[in-house]
Write a protein that holds these residues in place. Structure first.
Motif, mmCIF file in Angstrom:
data_model
loop_
_atom_site.group_PDB
_atom_site.id
_atom_site.type_symbol
_atom_site.label_atom_id
_atom_site.label_comp_id
_atom_site.label_asym_id
_atom_site.label_seq_id
_atom_site.Cartn_x
_atom_site.Cartn_y
_atom_site.Cartn_z
ATOM 1 N N MET A 83 0.858 -1.172 0.000
ATOM 2 C CA MET A 83 0.000 0.000 0.000
ATOM 3 C C MET A 83 0.899 1.229 0.000
ATOM 4 O O MET A 83 1.915 1.272 0.682
ATOM 5 C CB MET A 83 -0.895 -0.026 1.233
ATOM 6 N N TYR A 84 0.483 2.200 -0.757
ATOM 7 C CA TYR A 84 1.276 3.416 -0.915
ATOM 8 C C TYR A 84 0.310 4.588 -0.951
ATOM 9 O O TYR A 84 -0.639 4.593 -1.729
ATOM 10 C CB TYR A 84 2.060 3.334 -2.223
ATOM 11 N N THR A 85 0.531 5.571 -0.105
ATOM 12 C CA THR A 85 -0.340 6.738 -0.037
ATOM 13 C C THR A 85 0.363 7.905 -0.709
ATOM 14 O O THR A 85 1.540 8.151 -0.448
ATOM 15 C CB THR A 85 -0.632 7.101 1.437
ATOM 16 N N ILE A 86 -0.351 8.591 -1.570
ATOM 17 C CA ILE A 86 0.217 9.768 -2.220
ATOM 18 C C ILE A 86 -0.832 10.876 -2.243
ATOM 19 O O ILE A 86 -2.002 10.629 -2.522
ATOM 20 C CB ILE A 86 0.730 9.457 -3.638
ATOM 21 N N PHE A 87 -0.393 12.070 -1.880
ATOM 22 C CA PHE A 87 -1.222 13.264 -1.989
ATOM 23 C C PHE A 87 -0.477 14.227 -2.898
ATOM 24 O O PHE A 87 0.743 14.356 -2.810
ATOM 25 C CB PHE A 87 -1.411 13.943 -0.627
ATOM 26 N N PHE A 88 -1.209 14.889 -3.754
ATOM 27 C CA PHE A 88 -0.578 15.891 -4.599
ATOM 28 C C PHE A 88 -1.530 17.050 -4.795
ATOM 29 O O PHE A 88 -2.738 16.943 -4.596
ATOM 30 C CB PHE A 88 -0.126 15.303 -5.943
ATOM 31 N N SER A 89 -0.932 18.170 -5.163
ATOM 32 C CA SER A 89 -1.707 19.377 -5.455
ATOM 33 C C SER A 89 -1.450 19.732 -6.911
ATOM 34 O O SER A 89 -0.754 19.006 -7.622
ATOM 35 C CB SER A 89 -1.253 20.519 -4.541
ATOM 36 N N SER A 90 -1.947 20.860 -7.331
ATOM 37 C CA SER A 90 -1.702 21.303 -8.704
ATOM 38 C C SER A 90 -0.236 21.649 -8.922
ATOM 39 O O SER A 90 0.206 21.783 -10.057
ATOM 40 C CB SER A 90 -2.586 22.512 -9.036
ATOM 41 N N HIS A 91 0.530 21.749 -7.848
ATOM 42 C CA HIS A 91 1.954 22.072 -7.956
ATOM 43 C C HIS A 91 2.845 20.841 -7.878
ATOM 44 O O HIS A 91 4.048 20.938 -8.036
ATOM 45 C CB HIS A 91 2.351 23.057 -6.853
ATOM 46 N N GLY A 92 2.280 19.694 -7.594
ATOM 47 C CA GLY A 92 3.071 18.470 -7.535
ATOM 48 C C GLY A 92 2.785 17.666 -6.278
ATOM 49 O O GLY A 92 1.801 17.874 -5.584
ATOM 50 N N ILE A 93 3.707 16.766 -5.985
ATOM 51 C CA ILE A 93 3.545 15.844 -4.863
ATOM 52 C C ILE A 93 3.669 16.593 -3.544
ATOM 53 O O ILE A 93 4.585 17.383 -3.348
ATOM 54 C CB ILE A 93 4.604 14.740 -4.942
ATOM 55 N N VAL A 94 2.747 16.323 -2.641
ATOM 56 C CA VAL A 94 2.788 16.902 -1.301
ATOM 57 C C VAL A 94 3.253 15.849 -0.295
ATOM 58 O O VAL A 94 4.019 16.151 0.609
ATOM 59 C CB VAL A 94 1.402 17.455 -0.894
ATOM 60 N N LEU A 95 2.826 14.607 -0.477
ATOM 61 C CA LEU A 95 3.204 13.543 0.465
ATOM 62 C C LEU A 95 3.199 12.197 -0.232
ATOM 63 O O LEU A 95 2.272 11.878 -0.975
ATOM 64 C CB LEU A 95 2.223 13.485 1.646
ATOM 65 N N GLN A 96 4.256 11.432 0.003
ATOM 66 C CA GLN A 96 4.314 10.024 -0.381
ATOM 67 C C GLN A 96 4.613 9.247 0.892
ATOM 68 O O GLN A 96 5.549 9.578 1.605
ATOM 69 C CB GLN A 96 5.439 9.768 -1.371
ATOM 70 N N LEU A 97 3.808 8.249 1.164
ATOM 71 C CA LEU A 97 3.974 7.509 2.403
ATOM 72 C C LEU A 97 3.712 6.026 2.165
ATOM 73 O O LEU A 97 2.571 5.640 1.912
ATOM 74 C CB LEU A 97 3.017 8.051 3.471
ATOM 75 N N PRO A 98 4.759 5.203 2.221
ATOM 76 C CA PRO A 98 4.522 3.763 2.094
ATOM 77 C C PRO A 98 3.934 3.231 3.394
ATOM 78 O O PRO A 98 4.239 3.724 4.473
ATOM 79 C CB PRO A 98 5.919 3.195 1.854
ATOM 80 N N CYS A 99 3.084 2.236 3.284
ATOM 81 C CA CYS A 99 2.496 1.602 4.458
ATOM 82 C C CYS A 99 3.122 0.220 4.609
ATOM 83 O O CYS A 99 3.492 -0.406 3.627
ATOM 84 C CB CYS A 99 0.987 1.467 4.281
ATOM 85 N N GLU A 100 3.236 -0.225 5.834
ATOM 86 C CA GLU A 100 3.806 -1.539 6.097
ATOM 87 C C GLU A 100 3.015 -2.616 5.366
ATOM 88 O O GLU A 100 1.791 -2.548 5.283
ATOM 89 C CB GLU A 100 3.780 -1.840 7.589
ATOM 90 N N SER A 101 3.731 -3.601 4.873
ATOM 91 C CA SER A 101 3.101 -4.718 4.178
ATOM 92 C C SER A 101 2.095 -5.403 5.098
ATOM 93 O O SER A 101 2.397 -5.695 6.255
ATOM 94 C CB SER A 101 4.166 -5.713 3.735
ATOM 95 N N GLY A 102 0.898 -5.631 4.593
ATOM 96 C CA GLY A 102 -0.129 -6.325 5.349
ATOM 97 C C GLY A 102 -0.874 -5.468 6.350
ATOM 98 O O GLY A 102 -1.786 -5.939 7.010
#
Length: 126
Positions: free
Chosen positions: A1-20
């Motif tokens: 699982m991988y969480t990504i937030f972005f705005s019109s200016h680009g990536i704001v947050l990338q956060l990998p989640c632990e497997s399972g």
């Protein structure tokens, strides 16, 4: 699982989640959203989250009362996401298909290698 937030200016947050690990409302409000707010404040040091709106899908961790309360306390507005609204799920149509092509045939031996590869990929998107 991988969480990504972005705005019109680009990536704001990338956060990998632990497997399972499931993304529960508790995880979302204690891990994901505080990191998102911290990164927003880096990009917007004068205004922070003032006037910010967040659009997520309708998964239970995003719509839970705990999440809504957290967002209210932080002054963030969660935009409503009508069910079955592909016009608002643009990642399903432009990001994920291209990401699948990018990942095809690649072998990441560690989570950090995957995170680095994804970061480079996302940064390459204009």
């Amino acid at each position: 699982m991988y969480t990504i937030f972005f705005s019109s200016h680009g990536i704001v947050l990338q956060l990998p989640c632990e497997s399972g690990k499931a993304v529960t409302a508790t995880f979302f409000t204690e891990q994901v959203l505080p990191n998102l707010i911290k990164n927003i404040e880096k990009y917007r040091p004068k205004t922070g989250t003032l006037g910010m709106k967040i659009l997520t899908d309708n998964t239970s961790s995003h719509t839970a009362k705990l999440t809504k309360n957290f967002l209210d306390l932080e002054g963030l507005e969660l935009l409503p996401h009508p069910p079955y609204s592909p016009g608002l799920a643009l990642c399903d149509f432009w990001l994920f298909p291209k990401l699948k092509i990018y990942l095809q045939g690649k072998d990441f031996n560690t989570l950090q290698a995957l995170v680095t590869g994804l970061y480079q990929y996302f940064k390459s998107i204009p």
